[in-house]
Design a protein around this motif. Sequence first.
Motif, mmCIF file in Angstrom:
data_model
loop_
_atom_site.group_PDB
_atom_site.id
_atom_site.type_symbol
_atom_site.label_atom_id
_atom_site.label_comp_id
_atom_site.label_asym_id
_atom_site.label_seq_id
_atom_site.Cartn_x
_atom_site.Cartn_y
_atom_site.Cartn_z
ATOM 1 N N GLY A 93 0.764 -1.237 0.000
ATOM 2 C CA GLY A 93 0.000 0.000 0.000
ATOM 3 C C GLY A 93 0.795 1.287 0.000
ATOM 4 O O GLY A 93 0.212 2.360 0.100
ATOM 5 N N ILE A 94 2.102 1.211 -0.120
ATOM 6 C CA ILE A 94 2.928 2.423 -0.150
ATOM 7 C C ILE A 94 3.001 2.914 -1.585
ATOM 8 O O ILE A 94 3.428 2.178 -2.478
ATOM 9 N N GLU A 95 2.574 4.149 -1.791
ATOM 10 C CA GLU A 95 2.576 4.720 -3.132
ATOM 11 C C GLU A 95 3.805 5.606 -3.313
ATOM 12 O O GLU A 95 3.979 6.596 -2.606
ATOM 13 N N LEU A 96 4.638 5.197 -4.261
ATOM 14 C CA LEU A 96 5.851 5.938 -4.605
ATOM 15 C C LEU A 96 5.937 6.044 -6.118
ATOM 16 O O LEU A 96 5.533 5.114 -6.826
ATOM 17 N N PRO A 97 6.494 7.135 -6.618
ATOM 18 C CA PRO A 97 6.698 7.206 -8.074
ATOM 19 C C PRO A 97 7.870 6.304 -8.483
ATOM 20 O O PRO A 97 8.741 5.986 -7.663
ATOM 21 N N ALA A 98 7.866 5.899 -9.724
ATOM 22 C CA ALA A 98 8.966 5.076 -10.229
ATOM 23 C C ALA A 98 10.313 5.752 -10.004
ATOM 24 O O ALA A 98 11.322 5.089 -9.739
ATOM 25 N N SER A 99 10.342 7.075 -10.056
ATOM 26 C CA SER A 99 11.593 7.820 -9.888
ATOM 27 C C SER A 99 12.165 7.704 -8.472
ATOM 28 O O SER A 99 13.329 8.050 -8.250
ATOM 29 N N ALA A 100 11.387 7.204 -7.526
ATOM 30 C CA ALA A 100 11.871 7.034 -6.151
ATOM 31 C C ALA A 100 12.771 5.807 -6.011
ATOM 32 O O ALA A 100 13.460 5.656 -5.001
ATOM 33 N N PHE A 101 12.790 4.949 -7.023
ATOM 34 C CA PHE A 101 13.537 3.695 -6.946
ATOM 35 C C PHE A 101 14.888 3.826 -7.645
ATOM 36 O O PHE A 101 14.972 4.265 -8.783
ATOM 37 N N THR A 102 15.937 3.431 -6.918
ATOM 38 C CA THR A 102 17.308 3.466 -7.423
ATOM 39 C C THR A 102 17.798 2.032 -7.601
ATOM 40 O O THR A 102 17.658 1.204 -6.696
ATOM 41 N N TYR A 103 18.384 1.764 -8.745
ATOM 42 C CA TYR A 103 18.887 0.423 -9.064
ATOM 43 C C TYR A 103 19.983 -0.011 -8.091
ATOM 44 O O TYR A 103 20.887 0.754 -7.791
ATOM 45 N N LEU A 104 19.888 -1.250 -7.612
ATOM 46 C CA LEU A 104 20.921 -1.843 -6.763
ATOM 47 C C LEU A 104 21.692 -2.921 -7.511
ATOM 48 O O LEU A 104 22.907 -2.864 -7.623
ATOM 49 N N CYS A 105 20.985 -3.936 -8.034
ATOM 50 C CA CYS A 105 21.655 -5.053 -8.700
ATOM 51 C C CYS A 105 20.629 -5.927 -9.412
ATOM 52 O O CYS A 105 19.424 -5.773 -9.215
#
Length: 181
Positions: A93-105
């Motif tokens: 249920g947490i709403e975040l924009p795609a831009s909030a996600f940073t690639y790890l691996c």
Amino acid sequence: MAESPFKFCSDCGKDDWIPKSDREFVCVACGFRHFITPIPAAVALLLDAQDRVLIIRRAHEPGFGLLGLPGGVIEPEESGEMAAARETHEEVGIELPASAFTYLCTLNNRYLFQGYSWPTLDLCYIARVPDFSNVVMQASEVSEFLACPLDEVPLGEFAFESNAEAVRRWRAVHQTSGRVP
């Protein structure tokens, strides 16, 4: 060699296979070649302001009752970041924009579905939220959530080694360079 996950040839409908490798199966009747290729999936490693990780307890197979990170198959027309945002919203249920996600691996995984262990490529992303107070679990996906300090995540209880490895890799990044993203 692996058993084919295909019941019938998608070209002629026959059900007789010649395995050429663990990933290629050829229809005896028409010669059509069927391949097993990795399915892309997105995994979300969510951190709060205290650097705690949001861990879920799976409410379905595979891995019913075991721990994991929010995630799932990347849909057509989605980027990995878009899928991580969608899966995060769907599962907790947490709403975040795609831009909030940073690639790890990216990590290899296997996912048992309809009797076959499909290979996946898990694209792992990190996102930060102030806290986990707005978590709303989707009962069909998640039976419980935990907010664990990074060094206390119970890695041995994860359904998928790729999820545990993503946490290990974040620990390594975090310990080496301090707080990143």
